[in-house]
Design an enzyme around this catalytic site. Sequence first.
Site, PDB file in Angstrom:
ATOM      1  N   ARG A 276     -62.484  35.750  -0.344  1.00  0.00           N
ATOM      2  CA  ARG A 276     -61.698  36.839  -0.339  1.00  0.00           C
ATOM      3  C   ARG A 276     -61.406  37.669   0.846  1.00  0.00           C
ATOM      4  O   ARG A 276     -61.931  37.057   1.844  1.00  0.00           O
ATOM      5  CB  ARG A 276     -62.367  37.996  -1.234  1.00  0.00           C
TER       6      ARG A 276
ATOM      7  N   ASP B  19     -53.869  44.714   3.223  1.00  0.00           N
ATOM      8  CA  ASP B  19     -53.479  43.709   2.534  1.00  0.00           C
ATOM      9  C   ASP B  19     -52.139  43.585   2.370  1.00  0.00           C
ATOM     10  O   ASP B  19     -51.682  42.393   1.829  1.00  0.00           O
ATOM     11  CB  ASP B  19     -54.114  43.894   0.891  1.00  0.00           C
TER      12      ASP B  19
ATOM     13  N   ASN C 265     -54.275  48.587   0.601  1.00  0.00           N
ATOM     14  CA  ASN C 265     -55.416  48.241   1.273  1.00  0.00           C
ATOM     15  C   ASN C 265     -56.700  48.536   0.130  1.00  0.00           C
ATOM     16  O   ASN C 265     -56.207  49.247  -0.797  1.00  0.00           O
ATOM     17  CB  ASN C 265     -55.940  48.579   2.611  1.00  0.00           C
ATOM     18  N   LYS C 266     -57.836  48.122   0.316  1.00  0.00           N
ATOM     19  CA  LYS C 266     -59.021  48.225  -0.570  1.00  0.00           C
ATOM     20  C   LYS C 266     -59.087  49.700  -1.119  1.00  0.00           C
ATOM     21  O   LYS C 266     -58.870  50.764  -0.406  1.00  0.00           O
ATOM     22  CB  LYS C 266     -60.294  47.713   0.031  1.00  0.00           C
TER      23      LYS C 266
ATOM     24  N   ARG D 299     -53.989  36.101  -7.028  1.00  0.00           N
ATOM     25  CA  ARG D 299     -54.165  37.673  -6.802  1.00  0.00           C
ATOM     26  C   ARG D 299     -52.858  38.074  -6.299  1.00  0.00           C
ATOM     27  O   ARG D 299     -52.301  37.488  -5.481  1.00  0.00           O
ATOM     28  CB  ARG D 299     -55.201  37.887  -5.690  1.00  0.00           C
TER      29      ARG D 299
HETATM   30  C1  RUB Z   1     -60.168  43.025   0.593  1.00  0.00           C
HETATM   31  C2  RUB Z   1     -59.769  44.426   1.359  1.00  0.00           C
HETATM   32  C3  RUB Z   1     -59.744  44.222   2.740  1.00  0.00           C
HETATM   33  C4  RUB Z   1     -58.313  43.710   3.119  1.00  0.00           C
HETATM   34  C5  RUB Z   1     -57.964  44.014   4.602  1.00  0.00           C
HETATM   35  O1  RUB Z   1     -60.013  42.962  -0.667  1.00  0.00           O
HETATM   36  O2  RUB Z   1     -59.188  44.899   0.631  1.00  0.00           O
HETATM   37  O3  RUB Z   1     -59.818  45.697   3.055  1.00  0.00           O
HETATM   38  O4  RUB Z   1     -58.333  42.592   2.768  1.00  0.00           O
HETATM   39  O5  RUB Z   1     -58.736  43.064   4.986  1.00  0.00           O
HETATM   40  P1  RUB Z   1     -60.607  42.005  -1.650  1.00  0.00           P
HETATM   41  P2  RUB Z   1     -57.734  42.030   6.197  1.00  0.00           P
HETATM   42  O6  RUB Z   1     -62.079  42.237  -1.299  1.00  0.00           O
HETATM   43  O7  RUB Z   1     -60.489  42.376  -2.836  1.00  0.00           O
HETATM   44  O8  RUB Z   1     -60.108  40.693  -1.395  1.00  0.00           O
HETATM   45  O9  RUB Z   1     -57.094  42.823   6.789  1.00  0.00           O
HETATM   46  O10 RUB Z   1     -58.781  41.184   6.768  1.00  0.00           O
HETATM   47  O11 RUB Z   1     -57.153  41.238   5.032  1.00  0.00           O
END
Ligand code: RUB
Length: 356
Positions: A60, A243, A253-254, A98
């Site tokens: 993920r 994201d 984002n999360k 996803r």
């Molecule tokens: C991960 C998530 C992270 C983002 C940002 O979601 O939301 O905060 O991906 O990280 P999940 P990055 O765990 O549901 O995949 O910038 O490294 O992608």
Amino acid sequence: MKTIQQLTDEFLEQKLALPIWFEDGTLKLLDQLKLPFEEEVYTITAVPELADAIKNMNIRGSGAIGISGAYGLYLAALNSTGHEQSIREAGALLKSTRPTAVNLMKTIDEVLSIVNGKGTELITKVEQKVVEILERQLAFEHQLGEHGASLIKDGDTIMTHCHSGAVGGSGYGGRALSVIRKAFDLGKEIHVFTCETRPYLQGARITAYELKKFGIPHTLITDNMSAYCMSKGMIDKVVVGSDRVAGNGDLANKIGTYMHALAAKAHSVPFYTATSSHTIDFSSESGESIEVEMRNAKEVTHLNGTPIAPEGTNALYPSFDVTPNDLITGIITEKGVVSQPFSQNLKALELEKTFQ
Ligand code: RUB
């Protein structure tokens, strides 16, 4: 140019915290569901297994699922002995896993854009494209890390949410953790507050695991403590990953990111997202058009399989939220830090050109 095997060997030599790599004709994947207690490695021999691993969150993080898409297409090319239609079908399957993290779609489309022909020639073409993407993604982590680290002062306490780090990216520090790791490697005295990130606990399970691994001082807080900590002057900056960033700077984002951004605004704490140009989606004009993944409510009513609410309780699990751009101080990219007005300044950077 290098082969995927040579590149992976190089990555392993650099002691990167790799989320996924290629070995002996198969993919190896660090099972993130087992972290931080076990570092178990999965072997993936076919694309449907990889699609399931992405859906189930064994792997993920937007960067990591993006490069998984690229590796997956190489696996499809190998397994089909360079059959164009099979590679395209693998791309469609991987893209359906996803919906929110745009890196997955963009990376797959980038590989598919060179898919034509057949046999060994096609396999080599896909391999070279995947090598190019893997090297570029890792370079971005170092570059955006350097730009972001220039914002961090000696003595800063930085809050982050979820996991935006090495095993969610390409192995150095992903996005938010590349900023933090670079600042630390430059000798800045920093401390990190990591939010646990209900319901999946990526902050507690993965960010804390990486901060420990890299030797960066940190404190774990629950998500609902952030406003308290800001009100007490305990947090100097917030840096989160991304994201997807819409053309106007709105950030998907999360889940929980939006709430932290509101608290940061109320307490005049600068709020940054670390991202790469691959995650800026000019086809989404604003955050409104970004699809937010709804996950199984059981992930809220249960913790690691153990129920935490009466049987039959209704629950809701939007996996991401959208933070409006007016709450964001700056967008850290591999090309520099972009500030308001984002619509104008993101375009001015001509980030997308990198991929044309
Ligand atoms: C991960 C998530 C992270 C983002 C940002 O979601 O939301 O905060 O991906 O990280 P999940 P990055 O765990 O549901 O995949 O910038 O490294 O992608």
